[in-house]
Structure formats: structure tokens, C-alpha cells
Scaffold this active site. Structure first.
Site, PDB file in Angstrom:
ATOM      1  N   PRO A 126       2.080  -5.814   1.651  1.00  0.00           N
ATOM      2  CA  PRO A 126       3.190  -6.777   1.635  1.00  0.00           C
ATOM      3  C   PRO A 126       4.297  -6.312   0.698  1.00  0.00           C
ATOM      4  CG  PRO A 126       1.448  -7.531   0.209  1.00  0.00           C
ATOM      5  CD  PRO A 126       0.950  -6.276   0.851  1.00  0.00           C
TER       6      PRO A 126
ATOM      7  N   LYS B 129       4.011  -8.023  -6.989  1.00  0.00           N
ATOM      8  CA  LYS B 129       3.229  -8.409  -5.818  1.00  0.00           C
ATOM      9  C   LYS B 129       1.950  -9.148  -6.198  1.00  0.00           C
ATOM     10  CE  LYS B 129       4.151  -4.226  -3.605  1.00  0.00           C
ATOM     11  NZ  LYS B 129       3.789  -3.376  -2.458  1.00  0.00           N
TER      12      LYS B 129
ATOM     13  N   ARG C 213       1.295   7.454   2.008  1.00  0.00           N
ATOM     14  CA  ARG C 213       1.921   6.387   2.771  1.00  0.00           C
ATOM     15  C   ARG C 213       2.463   6.963   4.070  1.00  0.00           C
ATOM     16  NH1 ARG C 213       0.224   3.752  -0.893  1.00  0.00           N
ATOM     17  NH2 ARG C 213       1.307   2.282  -2.212  1.00  0.00           N
TER      18      ARG C 213
END
Ligand SMILES: [Zn+2]
Length: 259
Positions: free
Chosen positions: A2, A51, A249
Site C-alpha cells: 500500500p 505506512k 521491486r
């Protein structure tokens, strides 16, 4: 993974449902905290730190993190959950609401005055009251050999960016994600843009970095591999980046607009 804006909205909604009211159910469905009982205690508030989420109850804070798949749902009593119960990691209820954290990556209880042990490592929070762009630039610049995309995702530099923003920022600044931080022109400009993008999206349900909410046009490069660049028409590329497995990533870029 997220983005900080999602976590910010989650905190806001949980705060509205829980703050100022006593808990009628506190059900920790993680072994280490299974015996914790906060029933009767008043929730002071729910805040996002980057986060991370902190739900402050009495002398304690419930620290949770969505990690990859986590999500919080808020239901009226008697409403059927939209996720299977076995995915629930924590349930907090009051007289009006049932809040359920599904597939959270972290659920733990810490003493209020020890919150720093779980969020103290974070860099300036892009959506927090402590936002400090100069400090974020200083932290980013500390290791000039790191890839910019990895440095932007490192929550110790600045807190709140996920893969979508990291990829979009690289496109908007015309730089390849693998460019070393030391070769990034105008790092303060990157940080300012990051703050503007995430702030603009903070209260939106659908995120856009292009200003366009039409499907397929909400991002410049993220999730658009094989499709034409919205600026130059070249096919967007996709690859995996990062020196180690931990930092790896999926990355998207336009080979013409970014160098
Ligand atoms: Zn392009």
C-alpha cells in the site's frame, strides 16, 4: 504494497469509528497477543505514521501494518464480512462498529510511551504533522550510490511512498529508476513533487498521478507495461530492480522519456 495515502485514509476512517468510545470486543488473532483484553478501555485515536497504524487505547498502542495484502474493513453489527474470517488478524468493536484487520503484516501491542520502538526509525512522514522536506533530502542524499527508486521506497528516508509513487516520480522527473541518487538533479524537487502527489491523493478514493481518472490513464507508467507511453507513445517497459531480494521491486519506465 500500500501507499501512504491508503494508510492515511484507513487511519482516518478507523479514527471516526473508534475514537472516544470504549471497546466492547478486542480480539487479537495472533498467537503472541491472543490473551490481550482491552474491553472497556477507551480508544483515544488512530493515527498513521508513514505506512504504520497506531491505535491508541488506554496506556497502550496497537501497532499494525498492512504490508502486502492487509486491509481494514469497518462494518455495522450484523453485517456479513466481505473477507473470510480466517484472514482476520484483529477485531475491535464498540457499540456501533465492528472493525476487522485482515491479513495484516504486523499486529502487536506496545506501551504508549514506547511507540518510538516501532515507528521511531521512520524518516519524515509525507502526510504527517512532522513533515520536513529538508530532512528527507538530507537522508536521501546520505548514500549517493543507491538507486533512486530503492532510496525513495526506504521508509527511513521519508515515510509514505510505495511502488506506485516511486515509479511515477521517476517518470515525472525524467529519470530511470536505477539512476544513482548521487546523479539525480534537484533532489529537493523530487521530494517536493512526492509531497504534492501524495497530498493531492490523500482524500481521493481513486489514486491518479496524471490528473486523469479514466481507467488505464491514472498512472504514467505503473502497471502499464506493453502499453504506449501517454507522453511519447513508446511501449512502457517492466523489470525487477533492486540489489537484494529484500529491496527488489517490479519497476515500470519509458525508455525514451526517462534516462
Ligand atoms: Zn515516453
Amino acid at each position: 504494497m500500500p501507499e501512504g495515502d491508503t494508510v492515511y485514509r484507513t487511519a482516518k476512517h478507523l479514527h471516526e469509528a473508534l475514537a472516544g468510545r470504549p471497546l466492547t470486543v478486542s480480539d487479537f488473532r495472533v498467537p503472541k497477543f491472543a490473551s490481550v483484553d482491552l474491553v472497556g478501555e477507551i480508544v483515544e485515536g488512530v493515527v498513521a505514521r508513514g505506512k504504520h497504524l497506531l491505535t491508541r487505547v488506554g496506556d497502550h498502542s496497537i501497532h499494525t501494518h498492512l504490508k502486502m495484502e492487509g486491509t481494514w474493513h469497518i462494518y455495522r453489527h450484523g453485517t456479513r464480512w466481505r473477507r473470510p474470517a480466517y484472514q482476520a488478524r484483529i477485531v475491535l468493536e464498540n457499540a456501533d462498529w465492528v472493525t476487522v484487520g485482515f491479513e495484516l503484516g504486523v499486529v502487536e501491542l506496545v506501551e504508549r510511551d514506547r511507540e518510538d520502538e516501532v515507528v521511531g526509525h521512520l524518516g519524515p512522514d509525507l502526510l504527517g504533522p512532522d513533515w520536513d522536506p529538508d530532512e528527507a533530502v538530507r537522508r536521501l542524499a546520505a548514500d549517493g550510490s543507491r538507486e533512486i527508486d530503492v532510496a525513495l521506497l526506504d521508509q527511513r528516508n521519508l515515510a509514505g511512498l510505495g511502488n506506485v509513487y516511486a515509479n511515477e516520480l521517476c517518470f515525472l522527473r525524467g529519470m530511470l529508476p536505477q539512476r544513482p541518487v548521487g546523479e539525480v538533479r534537484d533532489l529537493p524537487g523530487v521530494v517536493t513533487l512526492a509531497h504534492r502527489l501524495i497530498t493531492t491523493n490523500r482524500d481521493r478514493v481513486e489514486r491518479t498521478t496524471t490528473g486523469d481518472l479514466r481507467p488505464g490513464r491514472q498512472t504514467w507508467v505503473y502497471g502499464r507495461d506493453g502499453r504506449p507511453c501517454l507522453r511519447c507513445g513508446t511501449r512502457i517497459r517492466r523489470g525487477s530492480m533492486g540489489a537484494s531480494e529484500l529491496t527488489q521491486r517490479v519497476t515500470y519506465w519509458c525508455p525514451v522519456c526517462q534516462s
